[in-house]
Design an enzyme around this catalytic site. Structure first.
Site, PDB file in Angstrom:
ATOM      1  N   ILE A   1      -4.248 -53.266  30.073  1.00 34.95           N
ATOM      2  CA  ILE A   1      -3.874 -52.172  30.969  1.00 34.95           C
ATOM      3  C   ILE A   1      -5.054 -51.216  31.155  1.00 34.95           C
ATOM      4  O   ILE A   1      -5.396 -50.829  32.276  1.00 34.95           O
ATOM      5  CB  ILE A   1      -2.648 -51.409  30.410  1.00 34.95           C
TER       6      ILE A   1
ATOM      7  N   LYS B   1      -5.478 -67.338  20.249  1.00 37.58           N
ATOM      8  CA  LYS B   1      -6.728 -67.418  21.006  1.00 37.58           C
ATOM      9  C   LYS B   1      -7.770 -68.074  20.113  1.00 37.58           C
ATOM     10  O   LYS B   1      -7.762 -67.860  18.896  1.00 37.58           O
ATOM     11  CB  LYS B   1      -7.222 -66.023  21.391  1.00 37.58           C
TER      12      LYS B   1
ATOM     13  N   GLY C   1       0.120 -54.536  22.857  1.00 36.74           N
ATOM     14  CA  GLY C   1       0.227 -53.494  21.838  1.00 36.74           C
ATOM     15  C   GLY C   1      -0.715 -52.376  22.262  1.00 36.74           C
ATOM     16  O   GLY C   1      -1.752 -52.644  22.877  1.00 36.74           O
TER      17      GLY C   1
ATOM     18  N   ASN D   1      -7.679 -66.308  16.557  1.00 44.86           N
ATOM     19  CA  ASN D   1      -6.981 -65.027  16.657  1.00 44.86           C
ATOM     20  C   ASN D   1      -5.520 -65.363  16.948  1.00 44.86           C
ATOM     21  O   ASN D   1      -5.149 -65.669  18.077  1.00 44.86           O
ATOM     22  CB  ASN D   1      -7.623 -64.217  17.796  1.00 44.86           C
TER      23      ASN D   1
ATOM     24  N   ARG E   1       1.825 -55.243  35.154  1.00 42.65           N
ATOM     25  CA  ARG E   1       1.580 -55.546  36.577  1.00 42.65           C
ATOM     26  C   ARG E   1       2.888 -55.545  37.362  1.00 42.65           C
ATOM     27  O   ARG E   1       2.991 -54.956  38.434  1.00 42.65           O
ATOM     28  CB  ARG E   1       0.900 -56.913  36.717  1.00 42.65           C
TER      29      ARG E   1
ATOM     30  N   GLU F   1     -12.711 -58.734  21.198  1.00 47.47           N
ATOM     31  CA  GLU F   1     -12.421 -58.840  19.764  1.00 47.47           C
ATOM     32  C   GLU F   1     -13.017 -60.099  19.160  1.00 47.47           C
ATOM     33  O   GLU F   1     -13.475 -60.087  18.015  1.00 47.47           O
ATOM     34  CB  GLU F   1     -10.902 -58.810  19.543  1.00 47.47           C
TER      35      GLU F   1
ATOM     36  N   HIS G   1      -5.652 -52.613  15.529  1.00 45.71           N
ATOM     37  CA  HIS G   1      -6.606 -52.773  16.636  1.00 45.71           C
ATOM     38  C   HIS G   1      -7.993 -52.267  16.233  1.00 45.71           C
ATOM     39  O   HIS G   1      -8.803 -51.905  17.092  1.00 45.71           O
ATOM     40  CB  HIS G   1      -6.176 -51.987  17.897  1.00 45.71           C
TER      41      HIS G   1
ATOM     42  N   LEU H   1      -5.061 -50.153  25.355  1.00 46.51           N
ATOM     43  CA  LEU H   1      -3.785 -50.256  26.056  1.00 46.51           C
ATOM     44  C   LEU H   1      -3.605 -51.699  26.526  1.00 46.51           C
ATOM     45  O   LEU H   1      -4.104 -52.095  27.594  1.00 46.51           O
ATOM     46  CB  LEU H   1      -3.754 -49.282  27.247  1.00 46.51           C
ATOM     47  N   GLY H   2      -2.948 -52.506  25.706  1.00 44.01           N
ATOM     48  CA  GLY H   2      -2.686 -53.910  26.055  1.00 44.01           C
ATOM     49  C   GLY H   2      -1.210 -54.158  25.908  1.00 44.01           C
ATOM     50  O   GLY H   2      -0.384 -53.325  26.287  1.00 44.01           O
TER      51      GLY H   2
ATOM     52  N   ARG I   1       7.581 -52.735  22.047  1.00 48.18           N
ATOM     53  CA  ARG I   1       7.832 -51.852  20.898  1.00 48.18           C
ATOM     54  C   ARG I   1       7.990 -50.418  21.395  1.00 48.18           C
ATOM     55  O   ARG I   1       7.302 -50.020  22.336  1.00 48.18           O
ATOM     56  CB  ARG I   1       6.666 -51.928  19.917  1.00 48.18           C
TER      57      ARG I   1
HETATM   58  P1  ADP Z   1      -2.720 -58.768  24.356  1.00 49.33           P
HETATM   59  O1  ADP Z   1      -4.103 -59.301  24.186  1.00 49.33           O
HETATM   60  O2  ADP Z   1      -2.309 -57.789  23.302  1.00 49.33           O
HETATM   61  O3  ADP Z   1      -1.683 -59.781  24.667  1.00 49.33           O
HETATM   62  P2  ADP Z   1      -3.788 -57.636  26.792  1.00 49.33           P
HETATM   63  O4  ADP Z   1      -4.902 -56.769  26.340  1.00 49.33           O
HETATM   64  O5  ADP Z   1      -4.124 -58.922  27.463  1.00 49.33           O
HETATM   65  O6  ADP Z   1      -2.734 -57.826  25.643  1.00 49.33           O
HETATM   66  O7  ADP Z   1      -2.902 -56.742  27.805  1.00 49.33           O
HETATM   67  C1  ADP Z   1      -1.735 -57.228  28.362  1.00 49.33           C
HETATM   68  C2  ADP Z   1      -1.156 -56.136  29.244  1.00 49.33           C
HETATM   69  O8  ADP Z   1      -2.128 -55.788  30.248  1.00 49.33           O
HETATM   70  C3  ADP Z   1       0.081 -56.578  29.986  1.00 49.33           C
HETATM   71  O9  ADP Z   1       1.033 -55.530  29.992  1.00 49.33           O
HETATM   72  C4  ADP Z   1      -0.426 -56.804  31.380  1.00 49.33           C
HETATM   73  O10 ADP Z   1       0.580 -56.611  32.334  1.00 49.33           O
HETATM   74  C5  ADP Z   1      -1.479 -55.719  31.497  1.00 49.33           C
HETATM   75  N1  ADP Z   1      -2.380 -55.962  32.630  1.00 49.33           N
HETATM   76  C6  ADP Z   1      -3.275 -56.950  32.767  1.00 49.33           C
HETATM   77  N2  ADP Z   1      -3.872 -56.858  33.987  1.00 49.33           N
HETATM   78  C7  ADP Z   1      -3.337 -55.769  34.601  1.00 49.33           C
HETATM   79  C8  ADP Z   1      -3.533 -55.139  35.870  1.00 49.33           C
HETATM   80  N3  ADP Z   1      -4.399 -55.610  36.760  1.00 49.33           N
HETATM   81  N4  ADP Z   1      -2.811 -54.041  36.147  1.00 49.33           N
HETATM   82  C9  ADP Z   1      -1.917 -53.558  35.278  1.00 49.33           C
HETATM   83  N5  ADP Z   1      -1.692 -54.097  34.065  1.00 49.33           N
HETATM   84  C10 ADP Z   1      -2.390 -55.192  33.736  1.00 49.33           C
END
Ligand code: ADP
Length: 610
Positions: free
Chosen positions: A321, A14, A202, A7, A274, A378, A170, A199-200, A231
């Site tokens: 998130i 990943k 992206g 990925n 965070r 995923e 997604h 909510l990540g 973005r």
């Molecule tokens: P990707 O796989 O697209 O890189 P993720 O699904 O891992 O993204 O999400 C990353 C986002 O999740 C970041 O903004 C990170 O700060 C947020 N995040 C992860 N853990 C927490 C938490 N405990 N509280 C708030 N936000 C979090």
């Protein structure tokens, strides 16, 4: 079966080795922060600092780590996440050179994501040349978007030229959490209206009505929709025009601004939620505003999608998130009583999900609609889809894909008929070339005059032929009041005629009216690859997402000048939910050697009582 998953994103890669049957992860690793000094390899949760200046170096480091980690394991197939499948790839697809080329043609639609995916794909195919590699597309789940949510209101010729439409992203995650929600709720997904919020880094929201994605917040590219880590999400198009002027037309700088410097990064200086939450709690106004804007944008989409579906049964929060931030879920989940969804604050605060315990219900007991936190996976979803395709293909003798073109009603004419319809010595005016070499559509049209009704503006195809031939669909037959037999092109004995009306006169044909037998044009090389011969009749599976159809009686037509393409008419395309450019797969449950070579014998249509 062990599936290796790759990925590859814009700043992370990943990889995992997964048994799709039981979901066990034998190996789990990722490289984060590619290209900056925080770059590290995380192997089974242990961080190892790395120095990788670009994606190529990161891939080499990953492959070196992979070789060590995979010692003792057999790898049966590789599943690749590919962000954009364009209009053609709506199902997991076996990767061939042809597919790689088609994916690289899509790079302009996802310039930050496709090139790293292609690099990973190339490296993995070299590492494991003898096992199947399958592409699973983020856009595929959204292939069911209805026209009303897919179209942008731009001029049709530009939309057609650039393949502009909402594709959505997604999709693997939205599909996975929707299915997990349905299992948790012990309800068939076909009875549920779900809103899934991924909510990540992206972010996107999808409305899933009775199992089908019908709206999603990302568009033709992953820039549209919610505010994201770097973005901006939805923007007034006028702002883009203003930015182009401000940047003196520097499109690369604009791309960088919109993809890497906007969203939370633009608002607060960091894309990490965070940190934003911590700073907001300390009183940082920018971070407080970022949280307000973000939660407001998610709430707006949830309200809109509930309106689109006329209600909801569950709202799902997932990804970094969505799975981890009780604060964000609390801010989003307020005042949804009008949707029948009531948040239980204690359950929300205490919610913890992971791969072993993937679902947590955070709704109050009295809530009619459920609010769920679900851990997305995923990689597991890609492993499952990869394994499913391999199993399907084990039953099928060939797995080569055939592009499908939809033929609208049309006419081939002799020069004599052209002159009767348009005047002596008339030459047709070429409009545009068709996919088959030497064939083209022309500007001129004629009217078909049937016993019941007429059809105007029927397109003529050139060049002039030795026989007149009129190809219409079954629906046209009923409309005109005629009975056209299903025939291969040129097989016109004992076919009925029809009257054609042109500007210079009418011609009543004595024969040549047919409903075209669905067929595949191919070159001798293609025929060899598909292990078929001219005039064979095969079955082809086309479509998907609830409208998949297997067409039987598909005629193979082989000629050195033919380009690989299956032709169906508009009725057939509508029945399978097809558009030109979709892919079909030749299917048969028999081996090549035993494959029945049926010849077309009876092609007359059943008598129609008109
Ligand atoms: P990707 O796989 O697209 O890189 P993720 O699904 O891992 O993204 O999400 C990353 C986002 O999740 C970041 O903004 C990170 O700060 C947020 N995040 C992860 N853990 C927490 C938490 N405990 N509280 C708030 N936000 C979090």
């Amino acid at each position: 079966m062990n599936i290796f998953i790759l990925n590859s994103g814009s700043s992370t890669i990943k990889a995992a080795l997964i048994s799709p049957e039981d979901g066990i992860r034998h190996v789990d690793m990722r490289i984060d922060n590619i290209g900056n000094d925080r770059c590290c390899l995380i192997l089974d949760t242990i961080r190892h600092p790395l120095s990788c200046k670009d994606h190529g170096e990161a891939l080499s480091a990953l492959m070196a780590a992979t070789e060590k980690a995979l010692v003792g394991y057999q790898v049966d197939a590789v599943g690749h996440r590919v962000v954009h499948g364009g209009p053609s790839f709506t199902e997991p697809t076996l990767i061939t050179d042809h597919v790689v080329q088609a994916i690289s043609d899509l790079a302009p639609m996802a310039p930050l994501h496709i090139p790293p995916s292609l690099a990973a794909l190339d490296m993995a195919r070299k590492q494991w040349p003898d096992i199947p590699h399958i592409a699973v597309f983020d856009t595929a789940f959204h292939a069911t978007l209805p026209n009303r949510s897919r179209h942008y209101a731009l001029p049709k010729d530009i939309v057609d030229k650039l393949n502009i439409r909402r594709y959505g992203f997604h999709g693997t995650s939205h599909r996975f959490v929707a299915q997990t929600a349905a299992s948790y709720l012990r309800t068939d997904i076909r009875n549920l209206r779900l809103i899934t919020c991924h909510l990540g880094s992206g972010c996107s929201v999808t409305a899933i009505e009775y199992g089908r994605s019908i709206e999603t917040s990302m568009g033709m590219t992953p820039l549209e929709g919610l505010v994201m880590s770097s973005r901006p999400g939805d923007l007034d198009a006028g702002i883009i025009l203003q930015l182009i002027k401000d940047l003196d037309g520097d499109i690369e700088a604009l791309e960088d601004l919109l993809n890497k410097k906007s969203g939370f990064v633009g608002l607060t200086g960091t894309g990490d939620m965070r940190k934003i939450e911590e700073r907001a709690a300390e009183g940082d106004r920018d971070c407080q505003l970022a949280i307000n804007i973000f939660c407001h944008s998610v709430r707006k989409y949830i309200g809109a999608y509930a309106a689109v579906m006329g209600g909801i049964d569950a709202i799902v929060f997932t990804a970094g998130i969505g799975e981890n931030s009780a604060l964000i879920r609390h801010r989003i989940g307020q005042r949804f009583d009008y949707l029948g969804a009531i948040l239980d604050e204690d359950k929300n605060r205490e919610a913890i999900v992971n791969k072993a315990q993937p679902v947590c219900d955070i709704s109050a007991d009295i809530s009619r609609a459920r609010l769920l936190v679900i851990a997305t996976d995923e990689e597991l979803a890609i492993a499952q889809q990869t394994a499913q395709l391999i199993e399907e293909q084990a039953k099928s003798p060939t797995n080569l894909h055939i592009p499908v073109a939809v033929s609208a009603r049309h006419i081939h004419l002799t020069q004599g008929t052209i002159e009767k319809l348009f005047g002596p010595g008339y030459q047709l005016t070429i409009r545009r070339p068709l996919s088959q070499p030497g064939q083209y559509s022309v500007e001129e049209t004629v009217t078909l005059v049937g016993p019941k009704r007429k059809i105007e503006k029927v397109r003529i195809l050139g060049p002039a032929r030795l026989q007149d031939q009129v190809e219409i669909s079954r629906s046209d037959e009923f409309f005109l009041g005629v009975d056209a037999p299903v025939r291969a092109s040129g097989d016109l004995d004992n076919t009925p005629g029809i009257t054609l009306a042109g500007p210079a006169g009418e011609v009543t044909l004595t024969n040549g009216l047919i409903c075209a037998l669905r067929h595949i044009h191919m070159s001798p090389d293609d025929a060899a690859a598909f292990k078929v011969q001219d005039n064979d009749v095969v079955d082809v599976a086309i479509g998907g997402n609830g409208r998949k159809l297997t067409f039987d009686d598909v005629l193979i037509r082989v000629h050195p000048d033919f380009r690989l393409e299956m032709h169906v008419d508009t009725d057939e395309a509508n029945a399978a939910g097809l558009s030109s450019g979709d892919m079909g797969v030749l299917v048969s449950t028999e081996t090549h050697a035993q494959m029945t070579r049926r010849k077309i014998t009876a092609t007359n249509s059943p008598a129609q009582d008109l």
